[in-house]
Design a protein around this motif. Structure first.
Motif, PDB file in Angstrom:
ATOM      1  N   ILE A  76       0.865  -1.183   0.000  1.00 33.83           N
ATOM      2  CA  ILE A  76       0.000   0.000   0.000  1.00 33.83           C
ATOM      3  C   ILE A  76       0.897   1.228   0.000  1.00 33.83           C
ATOM      4  CG2 ILE A  76      -1.875   1.236   1.158  1.00 33.83           C
ATOM      5  CD1 ILE A  76      -2.694  -1.337   2.481  1.00 33.83           C
ATOM      6  N   PRO A  77       1.365   1.632  -1.166  1.00 42.99           N
ATOM      7  CA  PRO A  77       2.232   2.818  -1.226  1.00 42.99           C
ATOM      8  C   PRO A  77       1.426   4.097  -1.017  1.00 42.99           C
ATOM      9  CG  PRO A  77       1.792   1.976  -3.436  1.00 42.99           C
ATOM     10  CD  PRO A  77       1.178   0.994  -2.480  1.00 42.99           C
ATOM     11  N   GLY A  78       2.042   5.066  -0.383  1.00 44.88           N
ATOM     12  CA  GLY A  78       1.379   6.340  -0.173  1.00 44.88           C
ATOM     13  C   GLY A  78       1.208   7.105  -1.478  1.00 44.88           C
ATOM     14  N   PHE A 184       3.172 -14.760   1.257  1.00 47.30           N
ATOM     15  CA  PHE A 184       2.759 -13.501   0.641  1.00 47.30           C
ATOM     16  C   PHE A 184       1.268 -13.261   0.830  1.00 47.30           C
ATOM     17  CE2 PHE A 184       0.830 -11.232  -2.891  1.00 47.30           C
ATOM     18  CZ  PHE A 184       1.553 -10.050  -2.887  1.00 47.30           C
ATOM     19  N   GLU A 185       0.453 -14.280   0.595  1.00 44.49           N
ATOM     20  CA  GLU A 185      -0.997 -14.126   0.707  1.00 44.49           C
ATOM     21  C   GLU A 185      -1.406 -13.776   2.131  1.00 44.49           C
ATOM     22  OE1 GLU A 185      -2.419 -17.829  -0.803  1.00 44.49           O
ATOM     23  OE2 GLU A 185      -2.258 -17.216  -2.911  1.00 44.49           O
ATOM     24  N   LEU A 186      -0.724 -14.340   3.106  1.00 41.35           N
ATOM     25  CA  LEU A 186      -1.032 -14.040   4.505  1.00 41.35           C
ATOM     26  C   LEU A 186      -0.679 -12.596   4.836  1.00 41.35           C
ATOM     27  CD1 LEU A 186      -1.919 -14.999   7.312  1.00 41.35           C
ATOM     28  CD2 LEU A 186       0.442 -15.708   7.734  1.00 41.35           C
ATOM     29  N   VAL A 187       0.510 -12.152   4.417  1.00 40.97           N
ATOM     30  CA  VAL A 187       0.923 -10.775   4.699  1.00 40.97           C
ATOM     31  C   VAL A 187       0.010  -9.776   3.984  1.00 40.97           C
ATOM     32  CG1 VAL A 187       2.780  -9.093   4.511  1.00 40.97           C
ATOM     33  CG2 VAL A 187       3.323 -11.467   5.064  1.00 40.97           C
ATOM     34  N   LEU A 188      -0.350 -10.082   2.742  1.00 41.50           N
ATOM     35  CA  LEU A 188      -1.244  -9.197   1.997  1.00 41.50           C
ATOM     36  C   LEU A 188      -2.595  -9.083   2.686  1.00 41.50           C
ATOM     37  CD1 LEU A 188      -1.995  -7.495  -0.478  1.00 41.50           C
ATOM     38  CD2 LEU A 188      -2.590  -9.623  -1.662  1.00 41.50           C
TER      39      LEU A 188
END
Length: 250
Positions: A76-78, A184-188
């Protein structure tokens, strides 16, 4: 009317007390309360959410936290609409969740057999979220260090970080037993939860995501606006904890 121990009880109260007495006969406190005209529980008794307070990391080490902060900031980039994942507190949210019952899966059935289920059945695994994060971060930084001349994930350029995350998402990066794609799916998933959850849990700092999408939050009543489709909600959102500039009305 039935009189017991000096207290006048209605027939309904007496029957309820009798049932409770039988059901909880092995509990002295419950037995005593049943004959005092009270049921052995309190109305609306529940565990309220515990606010996540600012402070040191509860689960992550310093190096692990740097990696997770770098990851959530690329997921989620600013931009001109909202702050990024790090500033929104997504890493703090994940840290507090892993330090609690989510990290240990204590509220889930965790006995086998564990088999490959359908996608809609969710992850079937004996590995705890806390274990998956710890192993995933360690192997990720080891992979980055070997691939990028000693630099771990937080030290990579944004473009390099995006390439690594894309590799994790596709499963083309080998993290061994840590399972890159599952990690990756868990962190996302947890990053999105931290970005949009109530700020009481440590993420969504200053209700940034709610302001971005026009979500009213935990306001008591906004019926006047329910049928106003495609119109931006005109009032600021409210957290479960309220607002710093909110005096209890709204």
């Amino acid at each position: 009317m039935k009189k017991i121990s000096g207290s006048t009880l209605s027939r309904r109260q007496f029957l309820a007390s009798t049932v409770v007495s039988i059901s909880f006969a092995s509990t002295p406190d419950a037995l005593a309360r049943s004959f005092s005209g009270q049921l052995p529980w309190s109305p609306f008794a529940a565990d309220p959410p515990t606010p996540a307070r600012p402070g040191p990391w509860l689960f992550f080490t310093h190096d692990e936290a740097q990696t997770i902060e770098a990851i959530v900031d690329r997921l989620i980039p600013g931009d001109d609409l909202s702050v990024g994942g790090k500033a929104a507190g997504c890493a703090v949210f994940i840290d507090r969740q892993l330090a609690g019952f989510f990290g240990s899966s204590e509220r889930l059935y965790m006995k086998g057999p564990f088999v490959q289920g359908l996608p809609q059945q969710g992850l079937q695994s004996p590995i705890l979220p806390s274990e998956r994060y710890r192993a995933g971060i360690a192997t990720l930084d080891d992979y980055c260090s070997k691939t990028f001349s000693g630099r771990t994930f937080p030290a990579l350029a944004p473009k390099e970080q995006d390439e690594v995350l894309q590799g994790l998402e596709k499963g083309s990066i080998d993290l061994g037993d840590a399972d890159a794609k599952t990690f990756f799916e868990l962190v996302l998933q947890n990053t999105m939860e931290g970005f949009f959850a109530d700020p009481i849990y440590g993420g969504n700092k200053d209700m940034a995501s709610w302001k971005m999408i026009g979500f009213p939050g935990a306001r008591y009543d906004y019926r006047d606006f329910v049928n106003k489709h495609n119109q931006r909600y005109p009032l600021p959102p409210v957290s479960i904890m309220g607002r710093d500039d909110w005096g209890g009305k709204g």
